[in-house]
Design a protein around this motif. Sequence first.
Motif, PDB file in Angstrom:
ATOM      1  N   SER A  23       5.747 -63.091 -27.719  1.00 55.86           N
ATOM      2  CA  SER A  23       6.147 -63.590 -26.408  1.00 55.86           C
ATOM      3  C   SER A  23       5.818 -65.064 -26.291  1.00 55.86           C
ATOM      4  CB  SER A  23       5.422 -62.809 -25.303  1.00 55.86           C
ATOM      5  OG  SER A  23       5.808 -63.257 -24.024  1.00 55.86           O
TER       6      SER A  23
ATOM      7  N   ARG B  85      12.234 -68.903 -30.368  1.00 63.07           N
ATOM      8  CA  ARG B  85      12.806 -67.909 -29.457  1.00 63.07           C
ATOM      9  C   ARG B  85      13.640 -66.893 -30.233  1.00 63.07           C
ATOM     10  NH1 ARG B  85      16.416 -69.060 -26.475  1.00 63.07           N
ATOM     11  NH2 ARG B  85      16.929 -71.232 -26.918  1.00 63.07           N
ATOM     12  N   ARG B  86      14.381 -67.382 -31.219  1.00 64.81           N
ATOM     13  CA  ARG B  86      15.201 -66.469 -32.032  1.00 64.81           C
ATOM     14  C   ARG B  86      14.311 -65.508 -32.814  1.00 64.81           C
ATOM     15  NH1 ARG B  86      18.171 -66.361 -37.091  1.00 64.81           N
ATOM     16  NH2 ARG B  86      17.413 -68.391 -37.781  1.00 64.81           N
TER      17      ARG B  86
ATOM     18  N   ARG C 149      13.197 -62.855 -30.431  1.00 63.74           N
ATOM     19  CA  ARG C 149      14.321 -61.987 -30.082  1.00 63.74           C
ATOM     20  C   ARG C 149      14.704 -61.051 -31.224  1.00 63.74           C
ATOM     21  NH1 ARG C 149      17.275 -65.827 -28.642  1.00 63.74           N
ATOM     22  NH2 ARG C 149      18.578 -66.096 -30.478  1.00 63.74           N
ATOM     23  N   GLN C 150      14.703 -61.570 -32.450  1.00 65.80           N
ATOM     24  CA  GLN C 150      15.155 -60.787 -33.603  1.00 65.80           C
ATOM     25  C   GLN C 150      14.005 -60.166 -34.383  1.00 65.80           C
ATOM     26  OE1 GLN C 150      17.775 -63.250 -35.975  1.00 65.80           O
ATOM     27  NE2 GLN C 150      19.188 -63.580 -34.285  1.00 65.80           N
ATOM     28  N   GLN C 151      12.792 -60.340 -33.905  1.00 69.42           N
ATOM     29  CA  GLN C 151      11.598 -59.779 -34.547  1.00 69.42           C
ATOM     30  C   GLN C 151      11.496 -60.231 -36.003  1.00 69.42           C
ATOM     31  OE1 GLN C 151      12.199 -55.537 -33.610  1.00 69.42           O
ATOM     32  NE2 GLN C 151      10.651 -55.724 -32.013  1.00 69.42           N
TER      33      GLN C 151
END
Length: 241
Positions: free
Chosen positions: A172, A143-144, A147-149
């Motif tokens: 995603s 997930r991180r 979120r942080q690409q």
Amino acid sequence: MRRADRLFEIIQLMRRNGARTTRARDLSEALEVSERTIYRDVQDLMASGVPIEGEAGVGYVLKAGFDLPPLMFKETEIEALVLGARIVESWADAELADAATDVIAKIEAVIPDRLRGYMANTALLAPSHHFMEPITFDLAELRRAVRQQLKVTFRYTDALGQGSERAVRPLSLAYFGPVWLLAAWCELRVDFRTFRLDRIVDFALTAERFKPEPGKTLHDFLKRDKPWTRSAINAYDPGDD
């Protein structure tokens, strides 16, 4: 953390301590900021009318009876919040489950009393006794990465049992019980791919960031109308055959 969020957390931490003194040092450790920042924040709260007593070097107490303005929710909105949080608590990773629990606690702290009891006793449940294909790595790390690409690497085994090393841009995550799927731009295939998380091993988060590029974004992936549900139900990996 945004300053507005930090100010809210300062009030919440003081409220939990009740009549006991809350030290700036404790607040700074809990919120991961300097004591000087806490002193400044508390002074700003006091100047805005929040009834805080105390001083720097001694500690602070929030006067009894103070509350934030109530959030106005309809009963159906509360049901949506509680059910959503309970699903996250049951089906997501531990970090996200804890966050969902905190969200409910924060909402309960600021809604009117007549709704607080309704929220606590709503009959919408998401039992934890359900089957989900096991994931061998920390979903919070993935997930991180989304979120942080951050690019990630892993070894993947497809429906035919064939393994391959992958380096991908995670775009995603979606849960199609009993499996989680990752949508990503795969550097091996030079195309979009979906991956079942239960077939991923040797997962590693890299320090390499990626920027959105035309043709490689989540929006581009969704425009392609990838068959996510078929991937989950039929254990099929689009394009990997």
